[in-house]
Design an enzyme around this catalytic site. Structure first.
Site, mmCIF file in Angstrom:
data_model
loop_
_atom_site.group_PDB
_atom_site.id
_atom_site.type_symbol
_atom_site.label_atom_id
_atom_site.label_comp_id
_atom_site.label_asym_id
_atom_site.label_seq_id
_atom_site.Cartn_x
_atom_site.Cartn_y
_atom_site.Cartn_z
ATOM 1 N N ARG A 35 0.774 -1.247 0.004
ATOM 2 C CA ARG A 35 -0.113 -0.090 0.095
ATOM 3 C C ARG A 35 0.927 1.211 0.092
ATOM 4 O O ARG A 35 0.269 2.278 -0.670
ATOM 5 C CB ARG A 35 -1.120 -0.214 1.113
ATOM 6 C CG ARG A 35 -2.030 -1.176 1.014
ATOM 7 C CD ARG A 35 -2.987 -1.215 2.245
ATOM 8 N NE ARG A 35 -4.116 -1.826 1.865
ATOM 9 C CZ ARG A 35 -5.145 -2.248 2.464
ATOM 10 N NH1 ARG A 35 -5.144 -1.616 3.950
ATOM 11 N NH2 ARG A 35 -5.972 -3.138 2.290
ATOM 12 N N LYS A 197 -19.672 -18.234 -1.026
ATOM 13 C CA LYS A 197 -21.204 -18.013 -1.023
ATOM 14 C C LYS A 197 -21.631 -17.316 -2.060
ATOM 15 O O LYS A 197 -21.217 -16.285 -2.491
ATOM 16 C CB LYS A 197 -21.081 -17.329 0.416
ATOM 17 C CG LYS A 197 -21.008 -17.975 1.698
ATOM 18 C CD LYS A 197 -21.203 -17.133 2.894
ATOM 19 C CE LYS A 197 -21.030 -18.214 4.067
ATOM 20 N NZ LYS A 197 -21.249 -17.352 5.479
ATOM 21 N N GLY A 353 -10.603 -9.507 -1.857
ATOM 22 C CA GLY A 353 -9.279 -10.142 -0.938
ATOM 23 C C GLY A 353 -8.642 -11.570 -1.412
ATOM 24 O O GLY A 353 -7.748 -11.455 -1.693
ATOM 25 N N GLY A 376 -13.359 -4.031 -0.045
ATOM 26 C CA GLY A 376 -14.616 -3.659 -0.109
ATOM 27 C C GLY A 376 -15.157 -2.602 -0.927
ATOM 28 O O GLY A 376 -16.158 -2.578 -1.282
#
Length: 395
Positions: A35, A197, A353, A376
């Site tokens: 980062r 999921k 992720g 996110g």
């Protein structure tokens, strides 16, 4: 789109929201400086223009002032990466911070203390944002990882810089890359969605069905689709209450002319264990006591063919339990296919992720067109949401 290239920073102080929420070890040393590296081009452009840089970031989720979350721990690493000795001030607002900024000369860099030592940061407090705004002439948002949060430093502060606000190099590239997939992508466009999921990917699937030509589904959510279609999945992971939803997705895709590709075979295991007994088997005929933990050889060939025929590729989520060596082949093979397509001129975006972790682990980082840094934020963009940190600059 207003980026840092829209400004000359000569004799200007740039207040830059960076995302230096980096992992530290027990000795407070940075263990992954990705980062910090990502913010470097923005800082360098400002310094080369003859400006100075005031960096603000959060680190972790401190409860008030906590020594272990102080950004002073990363000053040496930031200095090393940027190539300039970075100064540090032990607050991010108030007289101390203002004095440190006033003493800053062109070509210098100042890092402010952790924004989240103040609860006003996450509550999006306007007064706190106004105090931050006193620390620069031009506001630059270069923190994609927090662009989906309406925090004081990512969103509210922009109100105090009417025309003098822009995207940094990193955030500009993120927006551009997502637009290439969702708005201006060359066809055929293929989206590969993995992960465990269906429920966590449903809004993404609904948003991208109008944009893509091919949808590849892998990972644990495969088995919800397979069971919904009447297949036998043994002990594989499955969201039983999402079977109707899976069928609805398949119906909608068909109506819109999107080809959905599910694995045809899997590597089955008799336990969730790297050392379990394994064998390749049909995805819809997994015996009781066995579970699918990776895609099989026929699926690898199928997916390779689809990826190579694509001009724009989005990859979000692994195809198997890649953390275990014996179930990583599908994900590695997919990475190789995307690499080959990219070499042939396709645009490839990896985000979210686990797929970013896989890309790093297997060395695909510089072989795809772009790897998103914002988990996110990336997912919310793909869901079609307007991110507050982006809207604050564009408005």
């Amino acid at each position: 789109m207003k980026t840092i290239n829209s400004f000359n920073f000569e004799n200007k102080k740039a207040l830059i929201r960076v995302d230096f929420n980096v992992p530290l070890n027990d000795n407070f040393e940075v263990t992954d400086d990705t980062r910090i590296q990502a913010a470097k081009p923005t800082v360098i452009k400002i310094l080369e223009d003859g400006g100075s840089a005031v960096l603000m970031s959060h680190l972790g989720r401190p409860k008030g002032v906590q020594e272990e979350f102080s950004l002073k721990h990363i000053v040496d690493k930031v200095s090393e990466v940027i190539g300039v000795q970075v100064k540090f001030v032990s607050n991010c607002i108030g007289q101390e911070a203002e004095d440190a900024v006033n003493q800053l000369n062109p070509g210098e860099v100042l890092l402010l203390e952790n924004l989240r030592f103040h609860t006003e940061e996450t509550s999006g407090d306007k007064g706190f944002a106004e105090q931050l705004s006193k620390l620069g002439d031009i506001y630059v948002n270069d923190a994609f990882g927090t662009a989906h949060r309406a925090h004081a430093s990512t969103t509210i502060v922009a109100q105090f810089f009417q025309e003098n606000k822009c995207f940094g190099n990193l955030l500009g590239k993120e927006i551009e890359s997502i637009d290439k997939v969702l708005k201006s992508g060359e066809k055929p466009i293929t989206a590969i969605l993995g992960g465990s999921k269906v429920s966590s990917k449903i809004t993404i699937i609904e948003n991208i069905l109008d944009k893509v030509d091919h949808l590849i589904i892998g990972g644990g959510m495969t088995y919800t689709f397979v069971k919904a279609k009447g297949g036998k999945i043994g002990s594989s992971i499955c969201e039983d209450d999402k079977q109707e939803l899976a069928l609805e997705i398949l119906r909608k895709a068909k109506e819109k002319g999107v080809e959905v590709h599910l694995p045809v075979d899997v590597i089955g295991a008799d336990a969730f264990d790297n050392n379990a007994n394994t064998k390749a088997m049909s995805v819809d005929a997994i015996p009781e006591g066995w579970q699918g933990l990776d895609v099989g050889p026929e699926t690898v060939k199928d997916f390779h063919r689809i990826v190579l025929s694509s001009k724009t590729i989005l990859w979000n989520g692994p195809l198997g339990v890649f953390e275990m060596e014996n179930f990583a082949n599908g994900t590695i093979s997919l990475g190789n296919s995307i690499t080959e397509a990219t070499e042939n001129g396709a645009f490839s975006l990896v985000g979210g992720g686990d797929s970013v972790a896989a890309v790093k682990q297997f060395g695909f980082g510089d072989k795809v067109s772009y790897v998103s840094t914002g988990g996110g934020a990336m997912l919310e963009s793909l869901e079609g949401k307007t991110l507050p940190g982006i809207a604050a600059i564009e408005n």
